[in-house]
Design an enzyme around this catalytic site. Sequence first.
Site, PDB file in Angstrom:
ATOM      1  N   ASP A  89      -7.151  -2.049   3.849  1.00 19.72           N
ATOM      2  CA  ASP A  89      -5.881  -3.013   3.306  1.00 19.72           C
ATOM      3  C   ASP A  89      -6.468  -4.492   3.845  1.00 19.72           C
ATOM      4  OD1 ASP A  89      -4.744  -1.312   2.037  1.00 19.72           O
ATOM      5  OD2 ASP A  89      -3.539  -0.598   3.638  1.00 19.72           O
ATOM      6  N   ASP A 133       0.974  -1.372  -0.036  1.00 17.82           N
ATOM      7  CA  ASP A 133      -0.012   0.154   0.037  1.00 17.82           C
ATOM      8  C   ASP A 133       0.980   1.287  -0.244  1.00 17.82           C
ATOM      9  OD1 ASP A 133      -2.484   1.538   0.298  1.00 17.82           O
ATOM     10  OD2 ASP A 133      -1.632   1.715   2.283  1.00 17.82           O
ATOM     11  N   ASP A 154      -1.730  -1.083   6.032  1.00 18.43           N
ATOM     12  CA  ASP A 154      -2.001  -0.444   7.490  1.00 18.43           C
ATOM     13  C   ASP A 154      -3.206   0.028   7.676  1.00 18.43           C
ATOM     14  OD1 ASP A 154      -1.817   2.021   5.824  1.00 18.43           O
ATOM     15  OD2 ASP A 154      -1.289   2.972   7.629  1.00 18.43           O
TER      16      ASP A 154
END
Length: 759
Positions: free
Chosen positions: A505, A306, A501
């Site tokens: 996600d 990410d 995080d």
Amino acid sequence: MSRWLEPALLTVTLALLAAGGLAWASGLGRWDDALWAIATLVAVLPSAGWVIADLIRRRLGVDLIALLALVGTLAVGEYLAGALIAVMLATGRTLEAAAQRRATRDLRALLERAPRTARRRVGSVVSEVPVDQVAVGDLVLVGPGEVLPVDGVVVDSPAVLDESALTGEPELVERAVGEAVRSGTLNAGGAVALRCTVPAAESTYAGIVALVQQAGADNAPVVRLADRFAAWFLPLSLVVAGLAWAVSGTPDRAVAVLVVATPCPLLLAAPVAIVSGLSRTSRLGVVVRGGGALERLGSARTMVLDKTGTLTAGRPAVTEVLTAPGRAAAEVLRLAASADRLSPHVLAEAVVAEARARGIPLVLPADVQEEPGRGVVAMVDSAFVRVGKQDAVPDAAWARTAVSRAGLDGCALVWVEVDGVMVGALLLKDPLRPDAGRTMRRLRSAGITRLVMLTGDRPEPAREVGAVLGLDEVRAQQTPAGKVAAVRAEREQAVTVMVGDGLNDAPALAAATVGIAMGARGSTASSQAADVVLTTDRLDRVADAMEIARYARRIAVQSAAVGMGLSLTAMGLAAVGLIPPAFGALLQEAIDVAVILNALRALRGGGVGGRPVQPATQVLLRRFAAEQHDLHQVLPLVRAAADALADAPTPEAVEALRRARSALVERLVPHEEAEEAELYPALAHVLGSDEAVAPMSRAHAEIGRLARRIQTHLDALAQGADLDQERREDLLACLYGLHALLQLHYLQEEESYFVLAGE
């Protein structure tokens, strides 16, 4: 009881073996054989118990080989061999238990320090209650040296904490009143009061404890392979022993084969090495759910990351302050930060943080009005200050420059207006983590061949991050469903790790072969969906975990292969009569000890993280990193001088040039010279050679050269020389070149050197 069985068995059998040896040396008739036979019988009883336990679990374990060897020595009268086997069996069991305790010591330490009670204050009454009874909003008191039992915010007075149990960082940190603190940290200062913000069952440390309780080596693929190998090793051993007896005509050969026929190297090496890896990662603030996750991490070839909060800091920071003519950047920032001081908006927090980092004193605003989606209006020092968006941008060169740079750099733009007049603009951006570039390089070295970034952000800033970090693919404007689909597609091609995080996600983390959650600031959902949780806010710990996983797996396979090779060789030699039972027992004991010691190497070594940085060097790194943070203010002065000179060769432009020159000569150059004299020699030792710092030294030389060239032009102007076209063009080349060089140099030092301060 079971904890003391192996040491007791070892003590008794060793004593009987030694007593028999003394009896033999003293010539006391058959007492030697009697004592050795008793030692063998003592070992037969627990061995039979272990075999029965395996049968109850519907498993036919290799303990049967040891039992047959013990009974066989009694049957053929090889009492010394029986006693040696008994000692070997007891030693192996004791070593295995000790190795497991050593390998899991750090994991157990996390569990054992979990607080069970808390001191709750209600009014003036303080009572000790079970930690599960602490509710959100309760006031909790924590004494010096105690572990914080719940998550909360500090009240009354600042707290000095040791967060090493969560982060792996040994330094003490100070948390101000109102700042969030996490359970599991140690109070290293005076008594602390905190207001509980999360139920105890959902606190940070409770989550870590739950993860640690799941951590074990049983489900690691290499361990399952060991179990399968042991399953066919038993019949193989019996067949070889039977053939040796049949061919030789003596049962002694069969007993000798059974004595050396133990797959202990495989059965011990795999779990000890894997659990050692789990323990080692926990020391660094990386909690792995189990041996399977650790081994899959070690075999990964693709990593999906990410962007926001993973590769970037996850919070915006002020990158530049642009001002109208006649306005000082520090004053504009002071007014904006003072107006934003009470605002909870993420951009307002960034503006206030930048002012405080520059040491700018702020005042408390009055008549504050928060306009959702627009910004803040407040009275600051009797001035009407508006900070936020503007419908109409001033038709001025500096304002157009601000809009242009914001668009080119992908920055958020915050305007500052004082008494109805636009005085400045702030550019804010979510910066890359300083350790991101180095971490990507380390991941490549650790075996990752494909790096992919998934983000919901716009394509332009996403592509910029991908280009800077050298990623193989960048996918922007991804929804949670899109991330899951992308991860699944990557997983079909290779073992895939996903690092994230945020709450969005969590599905992608669950879809990956191994999910890694940045749990220090990440959401609970992402931590629950992940196989690995980072309790420290450091991306480079992902690379550490990768390197440890590969090293632990390599040690496990190495120990098992070498140990089993030796055992199989010993079986062959025993079958042809070259190894008698007594010597075989000693030989197998030596193999087992060597295998266990080798497996414990997974606790240390392997070159994880590179060479250690000495404390004195870390002090230097932090000092120069702090100085360089302040020196970032030189960049806008250099750019402002260049822009002013490009517009027109006016006295104002010359004055801007003098301000830039002062910052360069009086602040920047001394800093670079100090780095050359103090920091770089220390770093050369850490990095292995002077060549490792040579490019940065060359940059220092070029920065000094350009600063001196600017000084030469200013000296000439002070003596009456004209600011003609030739001089102006040379100055512009110096200023713009210096600006670009400083930006690159700052980034290189931060990514390559200053990140080492945390290691």
